[in-house]
Design an enzyme around this catalytic site. Structure first.
Site, short mmCIF file in Angstrom:
data_model
loop_
_atom_site.label_atom_id
_atom_site.label_comp_id
_atom_site.label_asym_id
_atom_site.label_seq_id
_atom_site.Cartn_x
_atom_site.Cartn_y
_atom_site.Cartn_z
N ASP A 73 0.74 -1.25 0.04
CA ASP A 73 0.11 -0.10 0.01
C ASP A 73 0.87 1.51 -0.12
O ASP A 73 1.90 1.08 0.07
CB ASP A 73 -0.87 0.24 1.25
CG ASP A 73 -2.34 0.68 0.83
OD1 ASP A 73 -2.32 1.67 0.35
OD2 ASP A 73 -3.30 0.00 1.02
N ASP A 93 2.76 1.63 -5.21
CA ASP A 93 1.56 2.12 -5.99
C ASP A 93 1.12 1.28 -7.04
O ASP A 93 1.94 0.85 -8.01
CB ASP A 93 2.16 3.45 -6.55
CG ASP A 93 1.12 4.17 -7.58
OD1 ASP A 93 0.06 3.56 -7.69
OD2 ASP A 93 1.43 5.28 -7.89
N HIS A 113 -13.34 -1.41 -6.96
CA HIS A 113 -14.78 -0.76 -6.94
C HIS A 113 -14.46 0.81 -6.54
O HIS A 113 -15.14 1.49 -6.88
CB HIS A 113 -15.55 -1.29 -5.95
CG HIS A 113 -15.43 -1.03 -4.43
ND1 HIS A 113 -16.26 -1.20 -3.47
CD2 HIS A 113 -14.30 -0.51 -3.87
CE1 HIS A 113 -15.81 -0.60 -2.36
NE2 HIS A 113 -14.58 -0.40 -2.68
#
Length: 204
Positions: A73, A93, A113
């Site tokens: 992350d 990234d 999402h």
């Protein structure tokens, strides 16, 4: 948010509470694993994995399965992550090429999402070159039905649309997205009452 680490930590805990069901309790890890990796290989890369709750659950429930588990992350997120035995944390990234080669599982939970199709294709195509023949991408997301959508999934769909110009996707929309990225869905495992599913994906 990066300027307020306490808020970042609270956000991470809130996201975990929104989906308290643990994926590994509903996914046949050992069956999918085949021949277990040796300790020097990577069992799973948790892409955009936040504080690593899902990776920690995998390590806890499969303590005898060897292989590295790596949570990736952004640095401002990992700064608030609590360490856990058997789980590594690495800055990455996901719009950049995947640096970990040949992992068995590349796992994305509630990452896609947040993004419209064009960016999702970019994210997925960063993973494909890193995959070995036995590698699998695991997409852990809501798969909404065409009718009779649970209110939680409908609410999240509207929230994603308003906040990120993104959407919760139907099975057909997930299939179309994978096709755009050069991938295909080979298996799917549904769980909990909110249409949550793990899609098992490989290159076409």
């Amino acid at each position: 948010m990066p300027q307020h680490p306490k808020h970042m930590k609270s956000l991470g805990h809130l996201m975990a509470l929104q989906r308290p069901t643990v994926w590994v309790d509903h996914f046949p890890v050992l069956e999918q694993l085949g021949e277990p990796p040796n300790p020097d290989k990577t069992l799973m890369v948790d892409i955009g994995g936040g504080f690593g709750q899902q990776s920690k659950a995998l390590r806890s429930r499969c303590p005898n399965v060897e292989g590295k588990i790596i949570v990736q992350d952004m640095p401002q997120t990992l700064a608030s992550a609590e360490p856990a035995e058997g789980v590594e944390f690495s800055e990455h990234d996901f719009f950049q090429p995947q640096p970990v080669k040949g992992a068995k599982f590349y796992y994305l939970r509630h990452v896609l999402h947040d993004w419209p199709d064009e960016q999702c294709v970019q994210i997925l195509q960063q993973v494909i070159p890193a995959m070995a023949p036995e590698s699998r991408i695991l997409i852990d997301e809501v798969v909404i039905p065409v009718t009779g959508v649970p209110w939680q999934a409908a609410f999240m769909d509207l929230l994603m649309m308003e906040s990120f110009a993104s959407i919760e996707r139907t099975r057909a929309e997930w299939e179309a997205l994978m096709d755009k990225a050069g991938l295909k869905i080979i298996e799917e495992y549904y769980y909990d009452g909110k249409e949550q599913a793990i899609l098992v994906v490989i290159p076409k």
